[in-house]
Design an enzyme around this catalytic site. Structure first.
Site, PDB file in Angstrom:
ATOM      1  N   ASN A 195      36.893 -69.128 -13.180  1.00 14.76           N
ATOM      2  CA  ASN A 195      36.636 -68.561 -14.513  1.00 14.76           C
ATOM      3  C   ASN A 195      35.339 -69.150 -15.055  1.00 14.76           C
ATOM      4  OD1 ASN A 195      39.044 -67.147 -14.542  1.00 14.76           O
ATOM      5  ND2 ASN A 195      39.890 -68.149 -16.335  1.00 14.76           N
TER       6      ASN A 195
ATOM      7  N   CYS B   2      38.980 -72.535 -15.298  1.00 10.27           N
ATOM      8  CA  CYS B   2      40.233 -72.643 -14.559  1.00 10.27           C
ATOM      9  C   CYS B   2      39.825 -72.604 -13.093  1.00 10.27           C
ATOM     10  CB  CYS B   2      41.156 -71.474 -14.895  1.00 10.27           C
ATOM     11  SG  CYS B   2      42.757 -71.596 -14.081  1.00 10.27           S
TER      12      CYS B   2
ATOM     13  N   GLU C  98      50.949 -78.871  -6.445  1.00 11.22           N
ATOM     14  CA  GLU C  98      51.874 -78.612  -5.334  1.00 11.22           C
ATOM     15  C   GLU C  98      51.677 -79.619  -4.217  1.00 11.22           C
ATOM     16  OE1 GLU C  98      52.356 -73.723  -5.289  1.00 11.22           O
ATOM     17  OE2 GLU C  98      51.319 -74.737  -3.636  1.00 11.22           O
TER      18      GLU C  98
ATOM     19  N   GLY D 268      47.641 -62.259  -8.412  1.00 13.36           N
ATOM     20  CA  GLY D 268      47.461 -61.276  -9.483  1.00 13.36           C
ATOM     21  C   GLY D 268      48.796 -60.760  -9.976  1.00 13.36           C
TER      22      GLY D 268
ATOM     23  N   SER E  32      49.659 -70.196   0.082  1.00  6.80           N
ATOM     24  CA  SER E  32      48.278 -70.168  -0.391  1.00  6.80           C
ATOM     25  C   SER E  32      47.362 -70.133   0.837  1.00  6.80           C
ATOM     26  CB  SER E  32      47.967 -71.401  -1.249  1.00  6.80           C
ATOM     27  OG  SER E  32      48.793 -71.441  -2.391  1.00  6.80           O
TER      28      SER E  32
ATOM     29  N   HIS F 200      41.050 -64.484  -6.233  1.00  7.35           N
ATOM     30  CA  HIS F 200      41.370 -65.850  -6.674  1.00  7.35           C
ATOM     31  C   HIS F 200      42.847 -66.163  -6.596  1.00  7.35           C
ATOM     32  CE1 HIS F 200      43.219 -64.422 -10.349  1.00  7.35           C
ATOM     33  NE2 HIS F 200      43.225 -65.597 -10.910  1.00  7.35           N
ATOM     34  N   GLY F 201      43.702 -65.187  -6.284  1.00  4.53           N
ATOM     35  CA  GLY F 201      45.133 -65.460  -6.239  1.00  4.53           C
ATOM     36  C   GLY F 201      45.889 -64.172  -5.986  1.00  4.53           C
TER      37      GLY F 201
ATOM     38  N   HIS G 114      45.953 -76.750  -9.688  1.00  2.00           N
ATOM     39  CA  HIS G 114      45.425 -75.544 -10.347  1.00  2.00           C
ATOM     40  C   HIS G 114      45.536 -75.707 -11.862  1.00  2.00           C
ATOM     41  CE1 HIS G 114      46.003 -71.103 -11.627  1.00  2.00           C
ATOM     42  NE2 HIS G 114      44.717 -71.336 -11.495  1.00  2.00           N
TER      43      HIS G 114
ATOM     44  N   HIS H 298      49.537 -72.715 -14.270  1.00  2.00           N
ATOM     45  CA  HIS H 298      48.985 -73.970 -13.757  1.00  2.00           C
ATOM     46  C   HIS H 298      50.056 -74.758 -13.003  1.00  2.00           C
ATOM     47  CE1 HIS H 298      45.842 -73.692 -17.208  1.00  2.00           C
ATOM     48  NE2 HIS H 298      45.546 -72.914 -16.189  1.00  2.00           N
TER      49      HIS H 298
END
Length: 482
Positions: free
Chosen positions: A334, A102, A211, A408, A386, A405-406, A239, A208
């Site tokens: 990942n 991912c 955008e 969460g 982002s 990574h983001g 994503h 996922h």
């Protein structure tokens, strides 16, 4: 401090906490967070998993958690662990996750927000039409044969480019050039192959998305210029991962490595940490199959980029040259990879697991083309911003070249559906200036902003910790989801 009354935490600094080594832990655990984020993490289960991962044979340094950490299968999502194959170090499918490779891909364009804003509804509809979304989505491109799928497994993004879904040379802007070495299609089950035949070019479900974003803030002008990023610029953010193909490979090898633990005399506090020595037959087979899934994911995102570019061309009524879409970078969050890292002054060959963590390397070797380090792309949820960041020397010393990574999760998907499921979420997002199209209302509820931590706080923690630095911020204008 305690996690649910059971885990002791020691404060190392304002952005770093430690679980001291105890019992069967081979190393201590370390969590990057501030007090606010830590209060959201404690009691959720992720800290107990950081402690469990510290029991892995051959683990080096610390069992690490990024500030977006939350409970996952075996390893926490937001976890990093490196093992030394020369010291009996293991590889664990749970340390990669079900969605192998991912990752996130950022494609800036020549378009500006003033050009796109009046057409945003049409552009989102085009994206939604071109890119299949949702559970089991398929049919973006003609299905591939089993022989062709073997080429996907071996070649990764290069396969998609050779089929016309991109331009030669784009692979240089992908982690590992869009292809992990050592992929072996013979290590992949027939069931996984069947699931992969029609899913290239599809988004899937869950978190996922694709955008249309606008660059709304620059934090570091020098690095932003080197990335070709400027304010009011439109970019596409993609994503997704290896879809059902990668899921099946993870599922297959959890069983295989679960059986191998007894053979190799490995005892761990959680059977979801199924693993085998990297150098063993089972460990090598998993890494060969995982590489197949990682390469599938890069072919998938490469194909989706092509489909998104077509949507912009059609929706804007402009030429490809006018749109000017280019690939800035594609990075996995990942994966398990063999990398060289300096540990206590000695260069060691390690198996680095990143599960919900982004590689953040400084320029070196093939990454030398990035004078300030590779772009690090950190997506928020569909209602928030982002970030584009860049790694630091400190990331190599403390986190094996990794960062968050983001955002969460703070709510499970079930809890999020219960809290947000009855609201008019499409209208709420539209009121915030975001056009959204999704396959189902349930997905929107699961992915609402309140289901996640504050991504700005997550990114700020890693910036203050000196692990990754903020470069620019992206604000969503249009989103498609499964």
């Amino acid at each position: 401090m305690k996690d649910g009354g059971s885990i002791e935490l020691r404060k190392v600094s304002d952005t770093l906490f430690e679980i001291p080594r105890s019992g069967g832990m081979r190393v201590a655990g370390r969590i990057y967070a501030d007090e606010k984020l830590l209060s959201e993490i404690e009691g959720e289960g992720g800290l107990a998993q950081v402690r469990n991962v510290a029991h892995l044979p051959g683990i080096v340094g610390y069992s690490l958690a990024m500030p977006d950490v939350h409970w996952g299968y075996g390893f926490p999502i937001g976890g990093v662990a490196a093992t030394d194959p020369e010291q009996g170090g293991v590889v664990s499918p749970g340390g990669v996750g079900y969605d192998i490779n991912c990752g996130i891909r950022l494609c800036p364009t020549r378009l500006t927000v003033d050009e796109v804003r009046p057409r945003i509804d049409k552009l989102v509809a085009r994206l939604f039409s071109n890119i299949p979304c949702g559970v089991g989505s398929e049919g973006a491109i003609p299905s591939v044969s089993k022989k062709e799928l073997q080429a996907v497994m071996r070649l990764g993004a290069r396969w998609a480019i050779e089929k016309g879904y991109g331009d030669p040379g784009q692979t240089k802007n992908i982690e590992d050039d869009g292809r992990i070495e050592g992929a072996d299609p013979d290590a992949v089950s027939e069931r996984a192959v069947e699931r992969g035949l029609e899913q290239i070019g599809t988004l899937g479900s869950g978190n996922h998305f694709a955008e249309i974003d606008v660059v709304d803030r620059i934090f570091n002008p020098e690095v932003a210029r080197s990335f070709g990023i400027e304010e009011n610029q439109i970019a596409i953010l993609i994503h997704t991962g290896s879809r059902g193909f990668g899921y099946q490979i993870c599922d297959d090898y959890l069983r295989t490595l679960g059986r191998a633990m007894q053979k190799h005399g490995i005892q761990l506090p959680d059977r979801q940490l199924a693993c085998a020595p990297v150098a063993s037959e089972e460990g090598r087979a998993y890494l060969a199959a995982m590489a197949c899934a990682a390469n599938f994911a890069w072919a998938n995102r490469q194909t989706i980029q092509h489909l998104a570019e077509k949507a912009l061309i059609d929706g804007m009524g402009r030429s490809r040259g006018d749109i000017g879409l280019r690939l800035l970078y594609d990075v996995s969050h990942n994966v398990a990879k063999i990398e060289w890292h300096e540990v206590e002054g000695k260069l060691r060959r390690l198996c680095v697991h990143r599960k919900g963590a982004t590689r953040a390397h400084l320029p070196r070797g093939q990454e030398g083309r990035w004078p300030h380090g590779q772009p690090v792309i950190i997506p928020g949820d569909m209602g928030t911003e982002s970030y584009i960041c860049v790694g630091t020397e400190r990331s190599l010393g403390e986190t094996f070249g990794s960062t968050c990574h983001g955002a969460g999760r703070v709510l499970s998907r079930t809890a999020a559906r219960a809290r947000f499921g009855k609201r008019d979420l499409v209208r709420e997002l539209a009121d915030g200036g975001i056009t959204v199209m999704a396959k189902g209302r349930g997905t929107l509820a699961e992915e609402m902003t309140g289901a996640y931590k504050n991504v700005e706080r997550v990114v700020d923690v890693m910036d203050r910790a000196g692990i990754s630095r903020k470069v620019a911020r992206l604000r969503p204008l249009g989103v498609i989801k499964g």
